[in-house]
Design a protein around this motif. Structure first.
Motif, short mmCIF file in Angstrom:
data_model
loop_
_atom_site.label_atom_id
_atom_site.label_comp_id
_atom_site.label_asym_id
_atom_site.label_seq_id
_atom_site.Cartn_x
_atom_site.Cartn_y
_atom_site.Cartn_z
N VAL A 151 -4.18 3.76 8.40
CA VAL A 151 -3.22 4.15 7.35
C VAL A 151 -3.70 3.76 5.95
O VAL A 151 -2.95 3.88 4.99
N GLY A 152 -4.94 3.27 5.86
CA GLY A 152 -5.51 2.98 4.55
C GLY A 152 -5.32 1.57 4.03
O GLY A 152 -5.49 1.31 2.84
N LEU B 215 -5.34 -4.35 13.43
CA LEU B 215 -6.35 -4.05 12.41
C LEU B 215 -6.77 -2.60 12.47
O LEU B 215 -7.03 -1.96 11.44
N SER B 216 -6.85 -2.04 13.67
CA SER B 216 -7.18 -0.62 13.81
C SER B 216 -6.09 0.24 13.21
O SER B 216 -6.37 1.24 12.52
N ILE B 217 -4.84 -0.14 13.44
CA ILE B 217 -3.72 0.60 12.85
C ILE B 217 -3.77 0.49 11.33
O ILE B 217 -3.57 1.48 10.61
N ALA B 218 -4.04 -0.70 10.83
CA ALA B 218 -4.13 -0.90 9.38
C ALA B 218 -5.17 0.03 8.77
O ALA B 218 -4.91 0.70 7.76
N TYR C 123 0.81 -1.22 0.00
CA TYR C 123 0.00 0.00 0.00
C TYR C 123 0.85 1.27 0.00
O TYR C 123 0.32 2.38 0.09
N HIS C 124 2.17 1.13 -0.08
CA HIS C 124 3.09 2.26 -0.11
C HIS C 124 2.91 3.18 1.10
O HIS C 124 2.92 4.42 0.97
N GLU D 240 4.27 5.40 7.38
CA GLU D 240 3.08 5.74 8.16
C GLU D 240 2.70 4.59 9.11
O GLU D 240 2.30 4.83 10.25
N THR D 241 2.83 3.37 8.62
CA THR D 241 2.52 2.20 9.45
C THR D 241 3.51 2.08 10.59
O THR D 241 3.13 1.81 11.74
N GLU D 242 4.79 2.28 10.29
CA GLU D 242 5.82 2.23 11.33
C GLU D 242 5.54 3.28 12.40
O GLU D 242 5.65 3.01 13.60
N GLU D 243 5.19 4.47 11.97
CA GLU D 243 4.88 5.55 12.91
C GLU D 243 3.69 5.18 13.80
O GLU D 243 3.72 5.39 15.02
N ALA D 244 2.66 4.63 13.19
CA ALA D 244 1.46 4.24 13.94
C ALA D 244 1.76 3.13 14.94
O ALA D 244 1.22 3.11 16.06
N LEU D 245 2.63 2.19 14.55
CA LEU D 245 3.01 1.11 15.46
C LEU D 245 3.81 1.64 16.63
O LEU D 245 3.57 1.28 17.78
N PHE D 246 4.78 2.52 16.35
CA PHE D 246 5.57 3.12 17.43
C PHE D 246 4.67 3.89 18.39
O PHE D 246 4.81 3.79 19.61
#
Length: 230
Positions: free
Chosen positions: A145-146, A139-142, A111-112, A116-122
């Motif tokens: 970030v779209g 799943l909420s993090i996913a 999803y390129h 953004e995913t790394e930031e949300a996980l941190f």
């Protein structure tokens, strides 16, 4: 120019390094020419993804630190985080096995939105006190970030990306990565640790111009399989 970054969600210096690296990148005129690839690293593969442990207890029970030593380390990392614009909330951090989080990170490449995913996980792990091995949290993090929720559920609960994660871990061994964050700049130079923004800026400029003669030598804060160090 390609930048490969080995990182683990449970590593506070990886979060600090991400902030400093991105601040440096924003200052450079060629930032749109830089392709960042986040790669998986696990500081503790022995942790049970079905359980969590507090930061203080983890340092005491798993690393054998005295309570005063653990508290001092937490205080130092908290201050380092503030300097990078991060409000670490170690009182609520739930340490667990990060393998499920790495599965989501690998899906995010499709999803390129890896950064953004790394930031949300941190953020979920270090500031919101969420369990990043919990399927619903991931799943909420996913969704945030779209990333398609149904596709994310398959990714984090199956072995779909295990081969890619294990490949990252093997590459880390090949590059003799012992601590994270670890950056490889365009396959030429290596930068280890949560370096200051200025050093990242200089290293990126040097790599882009291909005029350097070697890797930057400064050592920043890192976490390895034994401990975190400033």
């Amino acid at each position: 120019m390609k930048i490969e970054i080995w990182s683990d969600v449970m590593c506070p210096f990886c979060y600090i390094g991400k902030k400093n690296f991105e601040a440096a990148l924003e200052k450079l005129p060629f930032r749109d020419e830089v392709d960042v690839e986040w790669k998986s690293f696990q500081l503790d593969r022995t942790l049970d993804p079905a359980k969590t442990i507090s930061t203080l207890d983890y340092f005491k029970q798993k690393k054998g630190f005295a309570e005063a030593q653990a508290e001092q380390m937490i205080s130092q990392v908290t201050q380092a985080g503030k300097n990078a614009g991060i409000d670490f909330n170690f009182n609520d951090v739930q340490i667990t096995n990060t393998y499920p989080a790495h599965r989501l990170l690998h899906l995010s490449k499709k999803y390129h939105c890896s950064s953004e995913t790394e930031e949300a996980l941190f953020s979920a792990h270090f500031t919101e006190g969420k369990n990043v091995a919990d399927t619903e949290v991931l799943l909420s993090i996913a969704s945030s970030v779209g990333i398609d929720r149904d596709e994310a559920k398959i990714a984090v609960t199956s072995h779909q990306f295990d081969e890619q994660i294990d490949q990252d871990l093997m590459e880390a061994e090949h590059h003799n990565v012992r601590g994270v964050p670890f950056f490889i700049l365009d396959g030429k130079y290596a930068v280890s640790g949560a370096q200051p923004t200025a050093l990242f800026e200089d290293a990126l400029q040097q790599t882009y111009e291909e005029t350097g003669s070697g890797s930057p030598s400064a050592q920043g804060g890192t976490c390895d399989t034994d401990e975190c160090s400033m």
